[in-house]
Scaffold this motif. Structure first.
Motif, PDB file in Angstrom:
ATOM      1  N   SER A  55       0.742  -1.121   0.049  1.00  0.00           N
ATOM      2  CA  SER A  55       0.098  -0.001   0.096  1.00  0.00           C
ATOM      3  C   SER A  55       0.948   1.248  -0.077  1.00  0.00           C
ATOM      4  CB  SER A  55      -0.983  -0.002   1.375  1.00  0.00           C
ATOM      5  OG  SER A  55      -1.841   1.001   1.215  1.00  0.00           O
ATOM      6  N   VAL A  56       2.027   1.314   0.864  1.00  0.00           N
ATOM      7  CA  VAL A  56       2.973   2.499   0.696  1.00  0.00           C
ATOM      8  C   VAL A  56       3.395   2.583  -0.585  1.00  0.00           C
ATOM      9  CG1 VAL A  56       5.156   3.291   1.830  1.00  0.00           C
ATOM     10  CG2 VAL A  56       3.294   2.252   3.080  1.00  0.00           C
ATOM     11  N   ALA A  57       3.812   1.658  -1.302  1.00  0.00           N
ATOM     12  CA  ALA A  57       4.424   1.874  -2.567  1.00  0.00           C
ATOM     13  C   ALA A  57       3.331   2.379  -3.664  1.00  0.00           C
ATOM     14  CB  ALA A  57       4.843   0.541  -3.339  1.00  0.00           C
ATOM     15  N   GLU A  58       2.290   2.051  -3.723  1.00  0.00           N
ATOM     16  CA  GLU A  58       1.057   2.794  -4.209  1.00  0.00           C
ATOM     17  C   GLU A  58       0.759   3.990  -3.939  1.00  0.00           C
ATOM     18  OE1 GLU A  58      -3.397   1.185  -6.054  1.00  0.00           O
ATOM     19  OE2 GLU A  58      -2.979   0.577  -4.034  1.00  0.00           O
ATOM     20  N   ILE A  59       0.590   4.304  -2.617  1.00  0.00           N
ATOM     21  CA  ILE A  59       0.436   5.811  -2.295  1.00  0.00           C
ATOM     22  C   ILE A  59       1.496   6.538  -3.032  1.00  0.00           C
ATOM     23  CG2 ILE A  59      -0.087   7.203  -0.397  1.00  0.00           C
ATOM     24  CD1 ILE A  59      -2.320   5.326  -1.400  1.00  0.00           C
ATOM     25  N   LEU A  60       2.865   6.254  -2.568  1.00  0.00           N
ATOM     26  CA  LEU A  60       3.847   7.008  -2.956  1.00  0.00           C
ATOM     27  C   LEU A  60       3.607   7.107  -4.461  1.00  0.00           C
ATOM     28  CD1 LEU A  60       6.954   5.260  -1.012  1.00  0.00           C
ATOM     29  CD2 LEU A  60       6.071   7.781  -0.871  1.00  0.00           C
ATOM     30  N   ALA A  61       3.326   6.208  -5.197  1.00  0.00           N
ATOM     31  CA  ALA A  61       3.317   6.519  -6.655  1.00  0.00           C
ATOM     32  C   ALA A  61       2.377   7.513  -7.118  1.00  0.00           C
ATOM     33  CB  ALA A  61       3.108   5.171  -7.501  1.00  0.00           C
ATOM     34  N   ILE A  62       0.850   7.339  -6.349  1.00  0.00           N
ATOM     35  CA  ILE A  62      -0.005   8.274  -6.740  1.00  0.00           C
ATOM     36  C   ILE A  62       0.585   9.802  -6.284  1.00  0.00           C
ATOM     37  CG2 ILE A  62      -2.070   9.136  -5.893  1.00  0.00           C
ATOM     38  CD1 ILE A  62      -2.957   6.346  -5.394  1.00  0.00           C
ATOM     39  N   ALA A  63       1.284   9.849  -5.190  1.00  0.00           N
ATOM     40  CA  ALA A  63       1.783  11.244  -4.680  1.00  0.00           C
ATOM     41  C   ALA A  63       2.854  11.737  -5.719  1.00  0.00           C
ATOM     42  CB  ALA A  63       2.205  11.138  -3.403  1.00  0.00           C
ATOM     43  N   GLU A  64       3.862  11.011  -6.255  1.00  0.00           N
ATOM     44  CA  GLU A  64       4.788  11.303  -7.097  1.00  0.00           C
ATOM     45  C   GLU A  64       4.078  11.867  -8.361  1.00  0.00           C
ATOM     46  OE1 GLU A  64       9.328   9.777  -8.331  1.00  0.00           O
ATOM     47  OE2 GLU A  64       7.995   8.512  -7.347  1.00  0.00           O
ATOM     48  N   SER A  65       2.814  11.148  -8.859  1.00  0.00           N
ATOM     49  CA  SER A  65       2.538  11.321  -9.991  1.00  0.00           C
ATOM     50  C   SER A  65       1.845  12.752 -10.103  1.00  0.00           C
ATOM     51  CB  SER A  65       1.463  10.215 -10.534  1.00  0.00           C
ATOM     52  OG  SER A  65       0.304  10.391  -9.478  1.00  0.00           O
ATOM     53  N   VAL A  66       1.373  13.389  -8.934  1.00  0.00           N
ATOM     54  CA  VAL A  66       0.613  14.706  -8.919  1.00  0.00           C
ATOM     55  C   VAL A  66       1.593  15.784  -8.420  1.00  0.00           C
ATOM     56  CG1 VAL A  66      -1.428  13.578  -9.642  1.00  0.00           C
ATOM     57  CG2 VAL A  66      -0.690  13.874  -7.055  1.00  0.00           C
ATOM     58  N   ALA A  67       2.791  15.172  -8.015  1.00  0.00           N
ATOM     59  CA  ALA A  67       3.662  16.163  -7.102  1.00  0.00           C
ATOM     60  C   ALA A  67       3.092  16.695  -5.781  1.00  0.00           C
ATOM     61  CB  ALA A  67       4.264  17.246  -8.069  1.00  0.00           C
TER      62      ALA A  67
END
Length: 470
Positions: free
Chosen positions: A229-241
């Motif tokens: 879950s952490v990996a997925e949420i980090l990807a979302i945050a990174e995608s929208v800065a």
């Protein structure tokens, strides 16, 4: 040179400890704020009538703790935790914490902004100040305006869950939308990361095997569910800065994911909580496994050791309590099935003393790092710094005079939380606050409540832009 301005209170002879500085100083207070730190013995005044003096000789003077993760009167499923703001903040100040950050979590059918308003109205019951995290479960056309409204009212962090389907779980698109909206408003999403589909599958298999009771809790919510879950949420945050803060990370692997993302420029932050740093899954083999049911669960001893290493390495930004004040009867009533149990441990009073003992006295953590993780950074990442989390001119006069050598056993009967147990029962602890000052008023001293007057207020958080620099 003598300092002569009129004051209300002076703390003499102690060692002041901030995150970035410590040294011998007398602390001068006027009108509830720190007026100055001066060399010991240099304050002079022709008129000392009405000035309260606290002798801190041989002791530490720490900023009042800021607990970034408290649930007060929290309802989940069929259960409501047992404390109100008066009880929770009384316990907090006895433990050296002078600001709590609570959660306004909507029940089905409630609107986030309405829950914030209702929870904020309770703050004046407290003995110390409090702030809030909002919460969004489901996105609709009203949410952007609600978020603009709560941020304008000084609530700049929003909690979201990737588990508890049907109650508080938000889907990935909702999380992305809230992240993007808060990014533009100077706020931040805080995420409880456990992959619900992995947990559901493991729990279904546990039920089939007859292994779903409290003593099996550690197996029902595996470490993999957290890291996935952490990996997925980090990807979302990174995608929208967008910035993101991970609550109660319980494994070194999860912390490492956040640290690597931060090295890439993602504004990502780790919170740990006290029980994941002190206790391990052996508690589930004891006489009362239900007392230790929390989410994420207590982990293996090697995992706990790895998490402590991340604290020493500076990869953990804040340490909270995740305080949930259920009692043994509530937990025992459904101890046969962890899926129905109230999750959480009482800890707002024990957070600072237990961690001082375990991390500083026994673990060698520098005092400045302790103050950073339990006072300064929680204030920064909740928009409360430098009003809270530091002893400096202009800051609120919230601090704890600490005896670093006092050794005792932790006993629930001596605590002030609205429950019948502590998960640290019988633990030998070294160090505790002996006098706690809130807003320039001594509130506790030598185990006594000096001032029961509820002067707590909801504190408006400021925009987080300056705090969110990697």
């Amino acid at each position: 040179m003598a300092f002569r301005e009129p004051i209300d209170l002076i703390v003499r002879g102690g060692t002041v400890v901030n995150a970035d500085w410590q040294g011998a100083a007398d602390v001068l207070v006027r009108d509830g704020r720190v007026l100055a730190l001066v060399e010991p013995g240099t304050y002079r005044s022709a008129d000392t009538r009405g000035v309260t003096e606290i002798d801190a000789s041989g002791r530490l003077v720490l900023p009042g703790g800021v607990d970034p993760h408290c649930h007060v009167g929290f309802t989940s499923g069929e259960f409501t935790s047992l404390d109100d703001y008066r009880q929770a903040t009384t316990a907090a100040v006895f433990g050296g914490t002078t600001t709590i950050v609570d959660f306004a979590i909507p029940r089905p059918g409630q609107q986030p902004a309405d829950v914030v308003a209702a929870q904020r109205a309770k703050a004046d019951q407290g003995l110390c100040n409090s702030a809030l995290h909002a919460c969004v479960v489901e996105w609709d056309d009203t949410v952007p305006e609600q978020l603009r409204s709560v941020v304008a009212d000084g609530v700049v962090t929003v909690k979201m869950f990737t588990t508890y389907r049907g109650e508080t779980m938000a889907d990935e698109k909702t999380i992305l939308n809230v992240m993007t909206t808060l990014r533009d408003l100077g706020g931040m999403v805080c995420v409880h990361c456990e992959a619900d589909h992995i947990i559901s599958d493991v729990q279904e298999r546990g039920e089939a095997a007859g292994a779903i009771s409290a003593c099996h809790h550690a197996d029902t919510r595996p470490e993999l569910a957290e890291t996935a879950s952490v990996a997925e949420i980090l990807a979302i945050a990174e995608s929208v800065a967008a910035p993101v803060y991970f609550v109660h990370q319980s494994t070194p692997e999860a912390v490492d994911l956040v640290a690597r993302a931060r090295s890439r420029g993602v504004r990502a932050f780790t919170e740990a909580v006290a029980h994941h740093l002190v206790l391990d899954e052996s508690a589930y083999a004891g006489a009362h496994p239900e007392r230790f049911v929390c989410c994420p669960p207590l982990r293996s001893a090697p995992t706990v050791a790895g998490l402590r290493d991340r604290v020493r390495m500076g990869q953990v930004a804040t340490i909270g309590s995740d305080h949930c004040c259920y009692d043994t009867a509530q937990k025992e009533s459904v101890s046969h099935d962890v899926r129905a149990m109230p999750n959480g441990l009482p800890g707002v009073e024990t957070r600072m003393p237990v961690l001082f003992s375990e991390l500083v006295v026994k673990g060698g953590l520098p005092l400045g790092r302790f103050v950073e993780a339990l006072c300064a950074n929680p204030a920064r990442l909740n928009g409360l710094y430098p009003r809270k989390g530091v002893i400096a001119p202009g800051s609120d006069a919230d601090f704890a005079v600490w005896d670093p050598s006092l050794t005792y056993e932790m006993r629930s009967a001596a605590l002030h939380m609205a429950t019948d147990y502590t998960p640290y029962e019988g633990l030998t602890v070294t160090g505790r606050p002996v006098t706690v000052v809130v807003g320039g008023r001594p509130v506790t001293d030598a185990g006594r409540l000096l001032d029961p007057t509820p002067r707590g207020r909801h504190i408006r958080s400021g925009a987080l832009d300056r705090a969110l620099v990697c």
